[in-house]
Design a protein around this motif. Structure first.
Motif, short mmCIF file in Angstrom:
data_model
loop_
_atom_site.label_atom_id
_atom_site.label_comp_id
_atom_site.label_asym_id
_atom_site.label_seq_id
_atom_site.Cartn_x
_atom_site.Cartn_y
_atom_site.Cartn_z
N ARG A 145 0.86 -1.18 0.00
CA ARG A 145 0.00 0.00 0.00
C ARG A 145 0.89 1.22 0.00
NH1 ARG A 145 -4.62 1.71 4.48
NH2 ARG A 145 -5.38 3.55 3.36
N ILE A 146 0.51 2.22 -0.78
CA ILE A 146 1.37 3.40 -0.98
C ILE A 146 0.57 4.68 -0.76
CG2 ILE A 146 2.88 4.60 -2.60
CD1 ILE A 146 2.84 1.86 -4.20
N GLU A 147 1.13 5.58 0.03
CA GLU A 147 0.55 6.91 0.22
C GLU A 147 1.64 7.93 -0.07
OE1 GLU A 147 -1.05 7.29 4.11
OE2 GLU A 147 -2.36 5.53 3.95
N LEU A 148 1.31 8.91 -0.87
CA LEU A 148 2.31 9.90 -1.28
C LEU A 148 1.82 11.30 -0.96
CD1 LEU A 148 5.06 9.79 -2.84
CD2 LEU A 148 3.77 10.43 -4.87
N ILE A 153 6.92 9.68 1.06
CA ILE A 153 6.17 8.47 0.70
C ILE A 153 6.04 7.60 1.94
CG2 ILE A 153 8.22 7.14 -0.02
CD1 ILE A 153 6.41 5.99 -2.27
N ARG A 154 4.86 7.03 2.11
CA ARG A 154 4.56 6.18 3.26
C ARG A 154 3.96 4.88 2.73
NH1 ARG A 154 3.05 7.16 8.80
NH2 ARG A 154 1.48 5.70 9.57
N VAL A 155 4.50 3.76 3.17
CA VAL A 155 4.04 2.47 2.63
C VAL A 155 3.81 1.46 3.74
CG1 VAL A 155 5.45 2.89 0.56
CG2 VAL A 155 6.30 1.34 2.34
N GLU A 156 2.96 0.50 3.42
CA GLU A 156 2.85 -0.71 4.22
C GLU A 156 3.78 -1.73 3.56
OE1 GLU A 156 -1.14 -2.08 4.57
OE2 GLU A 156 -1.82 -0.34 5.70
N ARG A 157 4.82 -2.12 4.27
CA ARG A 157 5.80 -3.07 3.73
C ARG A 157 5.40 -4.48 4.13
NH1 ARG A 157 10.57 -5.91 4.87
NH2 ARG A 157 12.11 -5.77 3.19
N ILE A 165 5.11 -0.30 8.72
CA ILE A 165 4.86 1.00 8.10
C ILE A 165 6.18 1.74 8.00
CG2 ILE A 165 3.72 3.22 8.37
CD1 ILE A 165 1.42 1.83 9.72
N LEU A 166 6.54 2.08 6.78
CA LEU A 166 7.79 2.80 6.52
C LEU A 166 7.50 4.13 5.86
CD1 LEU A 166 10.03 -0.07 5.05
CD2 LEU A 166 9.83 0.66 7.42
N GLU A 167 8.37 5.08 6.13
CA GLU A 167 8.21 6.42 5.55
C GLU A 167 9.58 6.98 5.21
OE1 GLU A 167 5.13 9.21 7.19
OE2 GLU A 167 6.92 10.40 7.66
N CYS A 168 9.68 7.63 4.08
CA CYS A 168 10.94 8.28 3.72
C CYS A 168 10.66 9.45 2.78
CB CYS A 168 11.92 7.29 3.08
SG CYS A 168 11.59 6.88 1.37
N SER A 169 11.67 10.27 2.61
CA SER A 169 11.52 11.45 1.76
C SER A 169 11.83 11.09 0.31
CB SER A 169 12.46 12.56 2.24
OG SER A 169 13.80 12.10 2.20
N LEU A 170 11.35 11.93 -0.59
CA LEU A 170 11.65 11.80 -2.01
C LEU A 170 12.88 12.63 -2.34
CD1 LEU A 170 8.06 12.12 -3.53
CD2 LEU A 170 9.31 10.03 -2.95
N PRO A 171 13.64 12.23 -3.36
CA PRO A 171 13.45 11.07 -4.24
C PRO A 171 13.84 9.77 -3.55
CG PRO A 171 15.45 12.21 -4.83
CD PRO A 171 14.79 13.05 -3.77
N CYS A 172 13.26 8.66 -4.05
CA CYS A 172 13.58 7.35 -3.49
C CYS A 172 13.29 6.27 -4.51
CB CYS A 172 12.80 7.10 -2.20
SG CYS A 172 11.06 6.70 -2.47
N VAL A 173 13.69 5.05 -4.17
CA VAL A 173 13.40 3.88 -4.99
C VAL A 173 12.34 3.06 -4.26
CG1 VAL A 173 14.32 1.74 -5.97
CG2 VAL A 173 15.71 3.83 -5.99
#
Length: 255
Positions: A145-148, A153-157, A165-173
Motif C-alpha cells: 500500500r502506498i501513500e504519497l 512516501i509512506r508504505v505498508e511493507r 509501516i515505513l516512511e521516507c523522503s523523495l526522491p527514493c526507490v
C-alpha cells in the motif's frame, strides 16, 4: 513529478525457457513479454501520476526486442520510453544491469523510481536496491500500500507476519508486490498510442560508464534440470501416521 518505472522483457512465462550453449537464456526469435511483476510497478506508477500530475518514463535494458516491454508499459499509461541496448551488454549480470540503469536514471533525474520485487527469469531481487545504493537514494521495498504526499512516501511493507509501516523522503526507490494493485488491461487507445510512441534508444556510448564497469563479475558455469518431485506417500492406516511423520522429520534433520 517525474517518475521512472523499471520494466523488463522476459520470455513468455507460459512457454518453456531454453538455454543457449553459453548457458544464457535464449531470447532471440522468441516471444518476449513485460515481466508480470513489473505490471504492478507500472500500475503503481500510473496511479501515482494520475493523483499527483506525474509524468512516467518506462526504462529498460535489453536487446532491441525488449522494446515490446516498454511499449506495453506505455499502453498501460506510461508517457515515455527508454531502452538501453548494446551488444556489449549481452550476458550482463545483475550488478552490471544496475550500473547501466542507474547511469540512465542519473542522466534524467527522477523524483520516484518504481520497480517490481524481482524478475521472473533471474529472480535475484537485488536490482532495485543496488540501484538505490548507486544513486545514494533511500529505498522502500515490498510495498503493498502506498501513500504519497508532497515530498514524502509512506508504505505498508509486506512481511511474512503482516506488515511494517515505513516512511521516507523523495526522491527514493520503491518496489511493489503483487498485493499492491490489480494491473489494468491496456485500452485500445493505449495500445494505438504505444505503437506510435517513439521509444528513445541509448547505447553505452551515451552513458557515463567505464569499460570495466560493464564487465560481468558473475558467470554461469553449469546448469542442470531440477529433479522431478516423487509421488507422495499415502498412509491408509491413520494410527501409524504420527510415527511415520516424526521419522520423516528426523530424516530431514528438522527434529
Amino acid at each position: 513529478m517525474k517518475i521512472a518505472v523499471l520494466v523488463k522483457a522476459v520470455p513468455n512465462p507460459a512457454g518453456r525457457p531454453e538455454l543457449s550453449q553459453d548457458l544464457r537464456l535464449r531470447r532471440d526469435g522468441r516471444e518476449g513479454v513485460l515481466d508480470p511483476g513489473d505490471e504492478h510497478a507500472v500500475e503503481a506508477a500510473v496511479r501515482i501520476a494520475e493523483a499527483h500530475a506525474g509524468e512516467i518514463t518506462a526504462l529498460s535494458m535489453g536487446p532491441a526486442s525488449a522494446v515490446a516491454a516498454v511499449r506495453r508499459a506505455i499502453a498501460m499509461g506510461a508517457h515515455h520510453g527508454i531502452l538501453v541496448t548494446d551488444p556489449v551488454l549481452a550476458g550482463a549480470d545483475a550488478l552490471v544491469t544496475a550500473r547501466v540503469l542507474a547511469a540512465a536514471l542519473r542522466c534524467e533525474g527522477y523524483d520516484l523510481v518504481i520497480a517490481g520485487v524481482e524478475s521472473t527469469d533471474g529472480s535475484t531481487g537485488t536490482l532495485p536496491i543496488t540501484i538505490a545504493q548507486l544513486l545514494d537514494l533511500p529505498s522502500v521495498t515490498f510495498a503493498r500500500r502506498i501513500e504519497l504526499s508532497a515530498d514524502t512516501i509512506r508504505v505498508e511493507r509486506q512481511t511474512p507476519r503482516g506488515y511494517n509501516i515505513l516512511e521516507c523522503s523523495l526522491p527514493c526507490v520503491l518496489t511493489v508486490t503483487a498485493a499492491a494493485n490489480e494491473p489494468r488491461y491496456p485500452s485500445f487507445k493505449g495500445v494505438v498510442r504505444a505503437k506510435q510512441a517513439r521509444v528513445s534508444s541509448l547505447s553505452l556510448a551515451d552513458l557515463p560508464l567505464t569499460p570495466s564497469e560493464v564487465v560481468p563479475a558473475q558467470k554461469v558455469i553449469a546448469a542442470a534440470e531440477l529433479e522431478r518431485r516423487s509421488a507422495g506417500e499415502i498412509l491408509e492406516n491413520a494410527s501409524v501416521a504420527p510415527a511415520r511423520i516424526v521419522a520423516m522429520l528426523e530424516k530431514a534433520g528438522v527434529l
